[in-house]
Scaffold this active site. Structure first.
Site, PDB file in Angstrom:
ATOM      1  N   ARG A 152       0.826  -1.407   0.116  1.00 35.80           N
ATOM      2  CA  ARG A 152       0.085  -0.001  -0.002  1.00 35.80           C
ATOM      3  C   ARG A 152       0.820   1.126   0.151  1.00 35.80           C
ATOM      4  O   ARG A 152       1.909   1.144   0.283  1.00 35.80           O
ATOM      5  CB  ARG A 152      -1.238   0.041   1.158  1.00 35.80           C
ATOM      6  N   ARG A 164       3.342   4.439 -16.135  1.00 26.97           N
ATOM      7  CA  ARG A 164       3.756   4.013 -17.594  1.00 26.97           C
ATOM      8  C   ARG A 164       4.874   4.888 -17.895  1.00 26.97           C
ATOM      9  O   ARG A 164       5.862   4.260 -18.443  1.00 26.97           O
ATOM     10  CB  ARG A 164       2.727   4.729 -18.576  1.00 26.97           C
ATOM     11  N   CYS A 188      -7.127   2.960 -12.730  1.00 30.41           N
ATOM     12  CA  CYS A 188      -7.258   4.266 -12.034  1.00 30.41           C
ATOM     13  C   CYS A 188      -9.031   3.834 -11.595  1.00 30.41           C
ATOM     14  O   CYS A 188      -9.776   3.565 -12.453  1.00 30.41           O
ATOM     15  CB  CYS A 188      -7.313   5.359 -12.632  1.00 30.41           C
ATOM     16  N   GLU A 222     -11.783   7.544  -5.239  1.00 32.20           N
ATOM     17  CA  GLU A 222     -12.207   7.322  -3.990  1.00 32.20           C
ATOM     18  C   GLU A 222     -13.519   7.697  -3.723  1.00 32.20           C
ATOM     19  O   GLU A 222     -14.063   8.498  -4.141  1.00 32.20           O
ATOM     20  CB  GLU A 222     -10.979   8.017  -2.993  1.00 32.20           C
ATOM     21  N   ARG A 248      -3.778   7.281  -3.999  1.00 29.77           N
ATOM     22  CA  ARG A 248      -3.478   5.914  -3.161  1.00 29.77           C
ATOM     23  C   ARG A 248      -3.162   4.769  -4.248  1.00 29.77           C
ATOM     24  O   ARG A 248      -3.517   4.836  -5.337  1.00 29.77           O
ATOM     25  CB  ARG A 248      -4.698   5.367  -2.450  1.00 29.77           C
ATOM     26  N   TYR A 273       3.860   6.016   2.934  1.00 28.98           N
ATOM     27  CA  TYR A 273       2.663   6.943   2.829  1.00 28.98           C
ATOM     28  C   TYR A 273       3.895   8.534   2.698  1.00 28.98           C
ATOM     29  O   TYR A 273       4.618   8.750   3.667  1.00 28.98           O
ATOM     30  CB  TYR A 273       1.983   6.891   4.009  1.00 28.98           C
ATOM     31  N   ARG A 323      -2.025   6.645   7.582  1.00 26.87           N
ATOM     32  CA  ARG A 323      -1.740   5.068   8.199  1.00 26.87           C
ATOM     33  C   ARG A 323      -0.813   5.173   9.030  1.00 26.87           C
ATOM     34  O   ARG A 323       0.406   4.629   8.863  1.00 26.87           O
ATOM     35  CB  ARG A 323      -1.740   4.186   7.296  1.00 26.87           C
TER      36      ARG A 323
END
Length: 119
Positions: A6, A62, A73, A76, A88, A106, A114
């Protein structure tokens, strides 16, 4: 073994260059911290908050050489009070390391998302 990594980054503004630079920074950090090559990557899912519409985050990957890696893609969900301008990612990779050795990344303001797993 297949592992998921993540990551997230807060983007400075809703403009193409800012999105591409921020996502490139995020992808590069994920790859470096986990000692990966694109051959290790199975696929990557990118999401962005609804306030980021100037570019697809996958384009940055890419441009970094993820030409044969499936990328997608999505947006959210628009949660009231959520951190704005965030991209994210969830990368699915082939690794021979235990889950505890994975480095989730992050960056910038997204560290607040997080703090329990950000490194």
């Amino acid at each position: 073994m297949v592992r998921a990594i993540r990551g997230a980054i807060q983007i400075d503004s809703n403009d193409q260059e800012a999105i591409l630079l921020g996502v490139a920074e995020l992808v590069t950090e994920v790859m470096e911290r986990n000692r990966l090559t694109t051959d290790d990557v199975i696929s990557v899912i990118f999401t962005s908050t609804p306030d980021l519409t100037a570019e697809f985050p996958a384009l940055a990957a890419r441009k970094l050489g993820f030409n044969d890696v499936p990328l997608i893609c999505a947006s959210e969900i628009d949660v009231p009070g959520a951190l704005p301008r965030v991209v994210r990612l969830m990368a699915h990779v082939e690794l021979d390391r235990p889950r505890a050795q994975i480095q989730h990344v992050y960056l910038r303001g997204a560290v607040a998302l997080r703090v329990d797993i950000a490194q």
